[in-house]
Design a protein around this motif. Structure first.
Motif, short mmCIF file in Angstrom:
data_model
loop_
_atom_site.label_atom_id
_atom_site.label_comp_id
_atom_site.label_asym_id
_atom_site.label_seq_id
_atom_site.Cartn_x
_atom_site.Cartn_y
_atom_site.Cartn_z
N SER A 406 65.62 -3.81 -0.71
CA SER A 406 64.17 -3.96 -0.74
C SER A 406 63.66 -4.68 0.51
O SER A 406 62.62 -4.34 1.06
N GLY A 407 64.40 -5.66 0.95
CA GLY A 407 64.00 -6.43 2.14
C GLY A 407 63.90 -5.52 3.35
O GLY A 407 62.90 -5.55 4.08
N GLU A 408 64.93 -4.71 3.50
CA GLU A 408 64.95 -3.76 4.61
C GLU A 408 63.76 -2.79 4.51
O GLU A 408 63.08 -2.50 5.49
N ALA A 409 63.52 -2.33 3.28
CA ALA A 409 62.43 -1.38 3.04
C ALA A 409 61.09 -1.97 3.44
O ALA A 409 60.29 -1.34 4.14
N GLU A 410 60.85 -3.19 3.00
CA GLU A 410 59.56 -3.82 3.29
C GLU A 410 59.38 -3.98 4.79
O GLU A 410 58.29 -3.77 5.32
N LYS A 411 60.48 -4.37 5.47
CA LYS A 411 60.43 -4.56 6.91
C LYS A 411 60.08 -3.23 7.61
O LYS A 411 59.21 -3.19 8.49
N VAL A 412 60.73 -2.16 7.20
CA VAL A 412 60.47 -0.86 7.82
C VAL A 412 59.01 -0.45 7.59
O VAL A 412 58.32 -0.03 8.52
N LEU A 413 58.55 -0.59 6.35
CA LEU A 413 57.17 -0.17 6.05
C LEU A 413 56.16 -1.01 6.83
O LEU A 413 55.12 -0.52 7.25
N LYS A 414 56.49 -2.27 7.02
CA LYS A 414 55.57 -3.16 7.72
C LYS A 414 55.56 -2.87 9.22
O LYS A 414 54.51 -2.78 9.84
N GLU A 415 56.75 -2.67 9.79
CA GLU A 415 56.84 -2.57 11.24
C GLU A 415 56.65 -1.15 11.76
O GLU A 415 56.06 -0.94 12.81
N LYS A 416 57.18 -0.20 11.02
CA LYS A 416 57.17 1.18 11.51
C LYS A 416 56.36 2.12 10.63
O LYS A 416 55.77 3.09 11.10
N GLY A 417 56.33 1.82 9.34
CA GLY A 417 55.62 2.70 8.42
C GLY A 417 56.44 3.91 8.05
O GLY A 417 57.67 3.89 8.12
N GLY A 418 55.77 4.96 7.64
CA GLY A 418 56.45 6.17 7.22
C GLY A 418 56.89 6.09 5.76
O GLY A 418 56.27 5.40 4.95
N ILE A 419 57.96 6.77 5.47
CA ILE A 419 58.48 6.81 4.10
C ILE A 419 59.90 6.27 4.11
O ILE A 419 60.72 6.67 4.94
N ILE A 420 60.17 5.32 3.22
CA ILE A 420 61.57 4.87 3.11
C ILE A 420 62.20 5.51 1.87
O ILE A 420 61.51 5.86 0.91
N ARG A 421 63.51 5.71 1.97
CA ARG A 421 64.29 6.25 0.86
C ARG A 421 65.29 5.18 0.45
O ARG A 421 66.06 4.69 1.27
N ILE A 422 65.25 4.84 -0.83
CA ILE A 422 66.03 3.70 -1.29
C ILE A 422 66.74 4.06 -2.59
O ILE A 422 66.16 4.73 -3.43
N PRO A 423 67.99 3.65 -2.75
CA PRO A 423 68.73 4.02 -3.97
C PRO A 423 68.09 3.38 -5.20
O PRO A 423 67.69 2.21 -5.16
N TRP A 424 68.03 4.18 -6.27
CA TRP A 424 67.34 3.74 -7.48
C TRP A 424 68.10 4.21 -8.71
O TRP A 424 68.61 5.34 -8.75
N CYS A 425 68.12 3.34 -9.72
CA CYS A 425 68.87 3.64 -10.94
C CYS A 425 68.19 4.68 -11.82
O CYS A 425 68.81 5.24 -12.72
N GLY A 426 66.89 4.87 -11.61
CA GLY A 426 66.17 5.84 -12.43
C GLY A 426 65.37 5.21 -13.55
O GLY A 426 64.60 5.88 -14.24
N ASP A 427 65.51 3.90 -13.73
CA ASP A 427 64.75 3.21 -14.78
C ASP A 427 63.32 2.94 -14.28
O ASP A 427 63.11 2.42 -13.18
N ASN A 428 62.33 3.29 -15.12
CA ASN A 428 60.94 3.20 -14.69
C ASN A 428 60.49 1.79 -14.32
O ASN A 428 59.89 1.57 -13.28
N SER A 429 60.80 0.83 -15.19
CA SER A 429 60.30 -0.52 -14.90
C SER A 429 60.97 -1.07 -13.64
O SER A 429 60.35 -1.76 -12.85
N CYS A 430 62.23 -0.70 -13.44
CA CYS A 430 62.93 -1.14 -12.23
C CYS A 430 62.30 -0.51 -10.99
O CYS A 430 62.05 -1.20 -9.99
N GLY A 431 62.00 0.78 -11.05
CA GLY A 431 61.41 1.47 -9.90
C GLY A 431 60.02 0.97 -9.57
O GLY A 431 59.64 0.81 -8.41
N LYS A 432 59.27 0.73 -10.63
CA LYS A 432 57.90 0.26 -10.44
C LYS A 432 57.88 -1.11 -9.79
O LYS A 432 57.14 -1.37 -8.84
N LYS A 433 58.75 -1.96 -10.31
CA LYS A 433 58.83 -3.32 -9.75
C LYS A 433 59.29 -3.27 -8.28
O LYS A 433 58.73 -3.95 -7.42
N MET A 434 60.27 -2.41 -8.03
CA MET A 434 60.80 -2.31 -6.66
C MET A 434 59.69 -1.89 -5.69
O MET A 434 59.53 -2.46 -4.61
#
Lengths: 472, 472
Positions: A406-434
């Motif tokens: 998540s840290g890496e993701a936030e950094k990319v979105l902040k500095e470069k933008g675009g779309i990040i792809r991040i591994p996810w377990c598939g659980d809704n509450s986990c994905g939403k929180k992430m």
């Protein structure tokens, strides 16, 4: 023309506003936030885009209709999830003239609640299915976000919404897949690179089973939703009593799909293809494909421009700029307006019986002879389209980043933008929180692509790559 | 098809409702009075009609735009006569989602108050004039009268409104006259007979100097307004601050004209041309111009229908009816839907290498040979159009009656309907009273036509022939 337009696409938002105004696409000065005025040049391009969509839909058996724009509250509120999802943004008509209405009227935010009561009347038997209709109409969603012409508006001027009714879930799913493909074909036609993703459950269209959205990435790194294909299952058919008599003489509820695109696709194309000189139209939606500019005022030159127009006007949208501006001013003007090809004609050209062609996309120039002109324009437009797409795709791919945390993701979105792809377990509450932690919007997953990495949210086994971006 | 549609055009109102439903023009079952659903067949014909209007306007230098649909009250109320004229019929948005609006929003009943603030921004110099734009959009006028699809509605689905700005009154008047001519050409294209009249002062468009309306007469004897051309003078330019810098470097208020038509022209064409078998489309707006009906199921026959379609589909809108109905049912169906030409193909036809053509307008049939088919269809469509117009014009002229007294006028309107022409002194209060006495609406005068008879209202010298009718 002394106060030339200063454009710099690195400052995307300012660039976008300035160029839309200069190029007569839309006027953002109407005194109502989120409602814009379509000017002739912009409207023409928008129409060319919509004609393509119509062709694709008609070829697939869809028929164009037009439904009323307002709906009585009693109809609007029949599907509870839908009502919940849209109530906050609706325009409510409570008075007519000098009197109060007994039942208030809602201005459509989308037309399920208007069209489906009619489907209930139209469909009787399995022979009536599938039923596939569409309309191109304004809709209204009074969002509280910042607005931006075409990309984020309150009055969508040209919403193409299609609605289909099917006998079985299988038929609905088949149509769903075909329509995702149709939307992909449409955006390829617009030379827009995209990704198609299944929307996470918590962001699914109100009243739907599931939906796929197409996304692209704007120059400022923001993700933008281009269109949405929705499987409604039987939720609306049960709310609006859409049933059919099957071959086995049993009455059954129908299955439904719906899918929409709008001027947002058009705005995205302009945003993505433009450069520091202004707009760059791909050939199919360019209101003017070829502009002919006389570089002297000699009669022999002006006459020749007319000859060229005559050669071209049967196959292309072509215009002569015979205004009293200087050639340099004309070049500047039509470059800003994104005309793909300029033909320059001067005395040298008339004498040598050739023309000089200048390409908007890469500013390259070359000579051509009269007899080759039609063929040459065709192949040059095709090449421009290809190059526009290649350039756009290169940028698009460069803006999609795989991350593990998540840290890496936030950094990319902040500095470069675009779309990040991040591994996810598939659980809704986990994905939403992430996605909330990353300060982004979960755009969706590609169901066919699995991951064996750990979920960046909870550390359990990853299942999908969740796509997250900041949207415009 | 056992319960065949019973049609009788003498009962016009019932005929009209039934045939619109059967032929898939509009569905009147949407649960909101005065709002109708356009079905594919009707929408296609409407689009063909509007394309003609677009062509006429574009040729004259008009450009298509699209303006927002809602307007803040502060803008809406700037021109007092306009406000007074439209307030009673407006849809008022007072709430959005769960909150009250500080300033209410009006859904456009027509777009002067939306477009003119933009004109004020767009126009700077005499070089910007004339400015001529149009849009085709839904508008809303919540009238209290009875409603009828297309002819009398609350949501006009396709209002073509054009707005022009001029430097001088002379320019405005010239455009005014040209646009009356353009509307006349448009209705001739639709094969609708009409009369163009200057509206009496007391019924002039709210906020205008004067206007001309075009009228035709429906089968039930009711007059119907087809379109309106309006000279606004400087009333709106002063209310909305539309000024230009003239060549003499003085700032001046602009002059304005505006003109509109809608689906009412389409509904009128259907009403006028139809007969006891159903609709009769004139060729240019027919969604299907030629229907090919195989009268046997032999493969050789079905193959031949495809050959014919191939011969025709480049030049005409053509369809094969390969459904499992009987030939008689197919004939009945396509006659009701108004398809101008039917081609029948059976074994006899295949053997003899000919086809049988049947005309919708007069039910006449004749043989033609394959090599003549394209030419023959062209000339038959042309002849159908001519005959439709001749028949319509004959009826129209028979329904215009010259009378000398109010008593006579009332009797004619009651017994026969149509439009009466009655001598009038030109005084407004006299004309208004006279039309009220007659229980009719004063439609207007032809300024060029004077009368030397006595005014039927007051007995003074007559000046004009006042046209009065009962409107739908």
């Amino acid at each position: 023309m002394s106060d030339k337009l200063k454009l710099n696409k690195k400052n995307f938002s300012e660039w976008y506003d300035k160029i839309l105004a200069y190029a007569d696409i839309v006027d953002d000065r109407f005194p109502l936030k989120g409602a814009f005025v379509w000017k002739p040049y912009g409207y023409k391009a928008l129409s060319l885009m919509m004609k393509k969509m119509e062709k694709l839909l008609e070829k697939d058996g869809h028929k164009r209709c037009q439904f009323p724009m307002i709906v009585p509250m009693s109809l609007f509120k029949k599907e509870k999830d839908f009502l919940e999802g849209f109530t906050g943004e609706t325009l409510r008509i409570t008075k007519i003239g000098r009197r109060d209405l007994d039942e208030e009227l809602i201005v459509r935010p989308t037309s399920e609640t208007i069209i489906y009561p009619m489907f209930s009347l139209w469909i009787r038997s399995y022979r009536d299915l599938p039923l596939k209709v569409y309309q191109i109409v304004p809709i209204f969603r009074w969002e509280t976000k910042m607005t931006k012409p075409m990309l984020r508006v309150r009055e969508l001027a040209a919403f193409k919404e299609a609605h289909a009714v099917h006998a079985t879930l299988e038929d609905a799913e088949k149509n769903f897949k075909n329509m995702v493909k149709l939307y992909e074909e449409f955006h390829s036609f617009l030379k827009i690179p995209f990704i198609s993703l299944k929307t996470p459950e918590w962001d699914t269209f109100a009243g739907a089973l599931y939906n796929y959205d197409l996304f692209t990435i704007l120059p400022d790194g923001k993700a933008v939703e281009l269109g949405s294909v929705i499987n409604l299952g039987q939720k609306f058919s049960k709310a609006y009593d859409i049933k059919y008599m099957d071959e086995d003489e049993k009455e059954k509820y129908c299955y439904q799909t719906t899918y929409g695109i709008s001027e947002r696709s058009f705005g995205s194309a302009l945003a993505i293809h433009g450069d520091d000189k202004g707009l760059v139209f791909s050939s199919e939606i360019a209101p003017i494909q070829v502009v002919i500019v006389p570089v002297s005022n000699d009669k022999i030159v002006l006459d020749r421009t007319k000859v060229i127009r005559e050669l071209l006007e049967k196959e292309f949208r072509v215009e002569i700029d015979s205004s009293d501006k200087t050639p340099g001013e004309k070049f500047y003007h039509w470059e800003a307006k994104g005309v793909p090809i300029r033909i320059e004609v001067g005395n040298k050209e008339v004498e040598g019986n050739f023309f000089t062609i200048s390409r908007r996309d890469d500013s390259s120039r070359h000579k051509i002879y009269e007899k080759e002109i039609v063929k040459e324009i065709h192949s040059t437009l095709k090449d421009i389209d290809m190059k526009l797409y290649e350039k756009a795709e290169k940028f698009f791919l460069s803006m999609i980043t795989n991350v593990d945390t998540s840290g890496e993701a936030e950094k990319v979105l902040k500095e470069k933008g675009g779309i990040i792809r991040i591994p996810w377990c598939g659980d809704n509450s986990c994905g939403k929180k992430m996605s909330e932690d990353i300060v982004g919007q979960a755009l969706g997953i590609d169901e066919k692509e699995k991951t064996d990495k750990k979920c960046a949210g909870c550390g359990k086994s990853g299942k999908y790559m969740l796509h997250i971006g900041r949207t415009c």
